[in-house]
Design a protein around this motif. Structure first.
Motif, PDB file in Angstrom:
ATOM      1  N   LYS A   7       0.836  -1.204   0.000  1.00 10.93           N
ATOM      2  CA  LYS A   7       0.000   0.000   0.000  1.00 10.93           C
ATOM      3  C   LYS A   7       0.871   1.254   0.000  1.00 10.93           C
ATOM      4  O   LYS A   7       0.592   2.221   0.689  1.00 10.93           O
ATOM      5  N   GLN A   8       1.932   1.207  -0.768  1.00 10.34           N
ATOM      6  CA  GLN A   8       2.819   2.350  -0.859  1.00 10.34           C
ATOM      7  C   GLN A   8       2.189   3.456  -1.704  1.00 10.34           C
ATOM      8  O   GLN A   8       1.343   3.198  -2.542  1.00 10.34           O
ATOM      9  N   VAL A   9       2.603   4.658  -1.459  1.00 10.36           N
ATOM     10  CA  VAL A   9       2.113   5.806  -2.211  1.00 10.36           C
ATOM     11  C   VAL A   9       3.065   6.024  -3.381  1.00 10.36           C
ATOM     12  O   VAL A   9       4.260   6.259  -3.189  1.00 10.36           O
ATOM     13  N   LEU A  10       2.530   5.911  -4.575  1.00  9.06           N
ATOM     14  CA  LEU A  10       3.342   6.096  -5.772  1.00  9.06           C
ATOM     15  C   LEU A  10       3.169   7.514  -6.297  1.00  9.06           C
ATOM     16  O   LEU A  10       2.135   8.146  -6.078  1.00  9.06           O
ATOM     17  N   PRO A  11       4.158   8.015  -7.015  1.00 10.34           N
ATOM     18  CA  PRO A  11       4.022   9.361  -7.583  1.00 10.34           C
ATOM     19  C   PRO A  11       2.836   9.423  -8.542  1.00 10.34           C
ATOM     20  O   PRO A  11       2.565   8.464  -9.266  1.00 10.34           O
ATOM     21  N   PRO A  12       2.123  10.554  -8.555  1.00 15.06           N
ATOM     22  CA  PRO A  12       1.012  10.692  -9.493  1.00 15.06           C
ATOM     23  C   PRO A  12       1.521  10.569 -10.920  1.00 15.06           C
ATOM     24  O   PRO A  12       2.601  11.027 -11.253  1.00 15.06           O
ATOM     25  N   GLY A  13       0.721   9.908 -11.758  1.00 19.85           N
ATOM     26  CA  GLY A  13       1.089   9.729 -13.153  1.00 19.85           C
ATOM     27  C   GLY A  13       1.864   8.458 -13.417  1.00 19.85           C
ATOM     28  O   GLY A  13       2.026   8.053 -14.560  1.00 19.85           O
ATOM     29  N   GLU A  44      -2.268  15.367 -26.995  1.00 22.65           N
ATOM     30  CA  GLU A  44      -3.235  16.439 -27.270  1.00 22.65           C
ATOM     31  C   GLU A  44      -4.214  16.644 -26.119  1.00 22.65           C
ATOM     32  O   GLU A  44      -4.580  17.779 -25.809  1.00 22.65           O
ATOM     33  N   GLU A  45      -4.625  15.555 -25.438  1.00 24.30           N
ATOM     34  CA  GLU A  45      -5.602  15.715 -24.358  1.00 24.30           C
ATOM     35  C   GLU A  45      -5.034  16.544 -23.193  1.00 24.30           C
ATOM     36  O   GLU A  45      -5.748  17.318 -22.567  1.00 24.30           O
ATOM     37  N   ILE A  46      -3.743  16.430 -22.928  1.00 20.12           N
ATOM     38  CA  ILE A  46      -3.127  17.252 -21.881  1.00 20.12           C
ATOM     39  C   ILE A  46      -3.082  18.702 -22.333  1.00 20.12           C
ATOM     40  O   ILE A  46      -3.433  19.617 -21.580  1.00 20.12           O
ATOM     41  N   LEU A  47      -2.682  18.950 -23.567  1.00 16.62           N
ATOM     42  CA  LEU A  47      -2.618  20.315 -24.090  1.00 16.62           C
ATOM     43  C   LEU A  47      -3.994  20.975 -24.069  1.00 16.62           C
ATOM     44  O   LEU A  47      -4.118  22.162 -23.726  1.00 16.62           O
ATOM     45  N   GLN A  48      -5.030  20.228 -24.379  1.00 11.22           N
ATOM     46  CA  GLN A  48      -6.387  20.780 -24.374  1.00 11.22           C
ATOM     47  C   GLN A  48      -6.832  21.143 -22.961  1.00 11.22           C
ATOM     48  O   GLN A  48      -7.462  22.180 -22.755  1.00 11.22           O
ATOM     49  N   GLY A  86       6.289  22.313  -9.631  1.00 11.40           N
ATOM     50  CA  GLY A  86       6.995  21.590  -8.578  1.00 11.40           C
ATOM     51  C   GLY A  86       6.505  20.157  -8.452  1.00 11.40           C
ATOM     52  O   GLY A  86       5.309  19.914  -8.381  1.00 11.40           O
ATOM     53  N   PHE A  87       7.414  19.209  -8.433  1.00 10.04           N
ATOM     54  CA  PHE A  87       7.029  17.806  -8.234  1.00 10.04           C
ATOM     55  C   PHE A  87       6.714  17.627  -6.762  1.00 10.04           C
ATOM     56  O   PHE A  87       7.604  17.649  -5.918  1.00 10.04           O
ATOM     57  N   ASP A  88       5.437  17.479  -6.441  1.00 10.16           N
ATOM     58  CA  ASP A  88       5.030  17.471  -5.039  1.00 10.16           C
ATOM     59  C   ASP A  88       4.245  16.230  -4.623  1.00 10.16           C
ATOM     60  O   ASP A  88       3.630  16.210  -3.571  1.00 10.16           O
ATOM     61  N   ASN A  89       4.234  15.205  -5.468  1.00 10.14           N
ATOM     62  CA  ASN A  89       3.508  13.973  -5.164  1.00 10.14           C
ATOM     63  C   ASN A  89       2.008  14.188  -4.976  1.00 10.14           C
ATOM     64  O   ASN A  89       1.343  13.422  -4.285  1.00 10.14           O
ATOM     65  N   SER A  90       1.490  15.228  -5.578  1.00  7.28           N
ATOM     66  CA  SER A  90       0.059  15.487  -5.611  1.00  7.28           C
ATOM     67  C   SER A  90      -0.274  15.807  -7.058  1.00  7.28           C
ATOM     68  O   SER A  90       0.343  16.697  -7.650  1.00  7.28           O
ATOM     69  N   PRO A  91      -1.211  15.100  -7.683  1.00  5.87           N
ATOM     70  CA  PRO A  91      -1.415  15.295  -9.123  1.00  5.87           C
ATOM     71  C   PRO A  91      -1.853  16.715  -9.467  1.00  5.87           C
ATOM     72  O   PRO A  91      -2.623  17.334  -8.740  1.00  5.87           O
ATOM     73  N   ASP A  92      -1.361  17.197 -10.597  1.00  3.95           N
ATOM     74  CA  ASP A  92      -1.794  18.503 -11.098  1.00  3.95           C
ATOM     75  C   ASP A  92      -3.081  18.358 -11.901  1.00  3.95           C
ATOM     76  O   ASP A  92      -3.909  19.253 -11.928  1.00  3.95           O
ATOM     77  N   ILE A  93      -3.237  17.217 -12.554  1.00  5.59           N
ATOM     78  CA  ILE A  93      -4.478  16.855 -13.237  1.00  5.59           C
ATOM     79  C   ILE A  93      -4.819  15.451 -12.755  1.00  5.59           C
ATOM     80  O   ILE A  93      -3.997  14.538 -12.863  1.00  5.59           O
ATOM     81  N   ASN A  94      -6.012  15.293 -12.191  1.00  7.46           N
ATOM     82  CA  ASN A  94      -6.352  13.977 -11.647  1.00  7.46           C
ATOM     83  C   ASN A  94      -6.708  12.996 -12.765  1.00  7.46           C
ATOM     84  O   ASN A  94      -6.764  13.367 -13.943  1.00  7.46           O
ATOM     85  N   ALA A  95      -6.959  11.768 -12.400  1.00  7.28           N
ATOM     86  CA  ALA A  95      -7.225  10.710 -13.382  1.00  7.28           C
ATOM     87  C   ALA A  95      -8.491  10.965 -14.192  1.00  7.28           C
ATOM     88  O   ALA A  95      -8.647  10.428 -15.283  1.00  7.28           O
ATOM     89  N   GLU A  96      -9.368  11.829 -13.687  1.00  7.36           N
ATOM     90  CA  GLU A  96     -10.590  12.180 -14.421  1.00  7.36           C
ATOM     91  C   GLU A  96     -10.371  13.362 -15.366  1.00  7.36           C
ATOM     92  O   GLU A  96     -11.299  13.822 -16.019  1.00  7.36           O
ATOM     93  N   GLY A  97      -9.141  13.878 -15.416  1.00  8.46           N
ATOM     94  CA  GLY A  97      -8.830  14.990 -16.315  1.00  8.46           C
ATOM     95  C   GLY A  97      -9.157  16.357 -15.749  1.00  8.46           C
ATOM     96  O   GLY A  97      -9.226  17.345 -16.490  1.00  8.46           O
ATOM     97  N   ILE A  98      -9.318  16.444 -14.440  1.00  7.81           N
ATOM     98  CA  ILE A  98      -9.667  17.716 -13.797  1.00  7.81           C
ATOM     99  C   ILE A  98      -8.422  18.328 -13.173  1.00  7.81           C
ATOM    100  O   ILE A  98      -7.721  17.676 -12.387  1.00  7.81           O
ATOM    101  N   ILE A  99      -8.167  19.583 -13.533  1.00 10.76           N
ATOM    102  CA  ILE A  99      -7.015  20.297 -12.972  1.00 10.76           C
ATOM    103  C   ILE A  99      -7.254  20.540 -11.498  1.00 10.76           C
ATOM    104  O   ILE A  99      -8.326  20.980 -11.091  1.00 10.76           O
ATOM    105  N   GLN A 100      -6.243  20.248 -10.716  1.00  8.58           N
ATOM    106  CA  GLN A 100      -6.288  20.469  -9.277  1.00  8.58           C
ATOM    107  C   GLN A 100      -5.813  21.894  -8.987  1.00  8.58           C
ATOM    108  O   GLN A 100      -5.179  22.528  -9.827  1.00  8.58           O
ATOM    109  N   PRO A 101      -6.115  22.421  -7.797  1.00 12.90           N
ATOM    110  CA  PRO A 101      -5.694  23.794  -7.502  1.00 12.90           C
ATOM    111  C   PRO A 101      -4.192  23.980  -7.708  1.00 12.90           C
ATOM    112  O   PRO A 101      -3.394  23.098  -7.397  1.00 12.90           O
ATOM    113  N   ALA A 102      -3.840  25.132  -8.250  1.00  9.65           N
ATOM    114  CA  ALA A 102      -2.430  25.456  -8.472  1.00  9.65           C
ATOM    115  C   ALA A 102      -1.689  25.391  -7.148  1.00  9.65           C
ATOM    116  O   ALA A 102      -2.224  25.719  -6.103  1.00  9.65           O
ATOM    117  N   GLU A 103      -0.445  24.951  -7.210  1.00  7.71           N
ATOM    118  CA  GLU A 103       0.347  24.771  -6.003  1.00  7.71           C
ATOM    119  C   GLU A 103       1.357  25.904  -5.858  1.00  7.71           C
ATOM    120  O   GLU A 103       1.695  26.582  -6.824  1.00  7.71           O
TER     121      GLU A 103
END
Length: 190
Positions: A7-13, A44-48, A86-103
């Motif tokens: 149950k280790q925490v892996l880097p997002p992505g 392209e999906e990331i760029l969009q 910044g690589f912070d182990n918290s996703p910038d875009i979650n698996a559903e494609g939603i941008i998370q708050p800027a860090e």
């Protein structure tokens, strides 16, 4: 095979379909689908997703134009670097494609950048947003400096330091120095 899932925490992505942006060797990259991609390899999906976020942030776009960054690819690179770099182990875009708050990313220009707070994110706490000077104070507290050393380093009086510490404690809803040190660590100021 008899492997135990730790149950280790892996880097997002890496395994979860989310995206983590970071800067490495002066280049915008992301970790996505288990691969490290350079900006020119972004699907392209990331760029969009980023393009839509940029369109929803006119203040950030104005800052890019004021900075004289007019090439769309360069605008997107700078936007990603300032808001998510910044690589912070918290996703910038979650698996559903939603941008998370800027860090909050300390890019090395903090305090000297005319676009600070317009393009990049500030530290937003429970009861307010930290000012640049409060971030400076919090960083020195996190580094373990004594009050007198902080005053000397930042060229402020004991009363001013006390005022900054009280303000940070109020905004963060924490108790004095131990809570402030933990806060500095949480936001990677040390």
């Amino acid at each position: 095979m008899n492997f135990i899932d730790h149950k280790q925490v892996l880097p997002p992505g890496l395994m979860d379909g989310s995206i983590e942006f970071f800067i490495y060797e002066h280049e915008v990259k992301c970790l996505y689908n288990g691969r490290v991609l350079s900006f020119n390899e972004f699907p392209e999906e990331i760029l969009q997703i980023i393009d839509s976020d940029m369109a929803a942030n006119p203040k950030a776009m104005k800052a890019l134009f004021d900075w004289d960054i007019t090439d769309p690819d360069e605008q997107m690179r700078q936007y990603i670097a300032c808001r998510f770099g910044g690589f912070d182990n918290s996703p910038d875009i979650n698996a559903e494609g939603i941008i998370q708050p800027a860090e909050y990313v300390d890019c090395g220009r903090r305090g000297n950048c005319a676009y600070e707070g317009k393009l990049c994110s500030s530290i937003i706490l429970k009861n307010g947003i930290l000012t640049k000077r409060e971030i400076d104070v919090l960083r020195e507290i996190g580094r373990g400096f004594l009050d007198k050393e902080i005053c000397d380093k930042l060229n402020i009086s004991q009363d001013t330091l006390r005022s900054h510490k009280d303000s940070i404690c109020c905004k963060a809803d924490v108790q004095r120095k131990a809570g402030l040190s933990q806060l500095a660590y949480k936001y990677k100021l040390i």
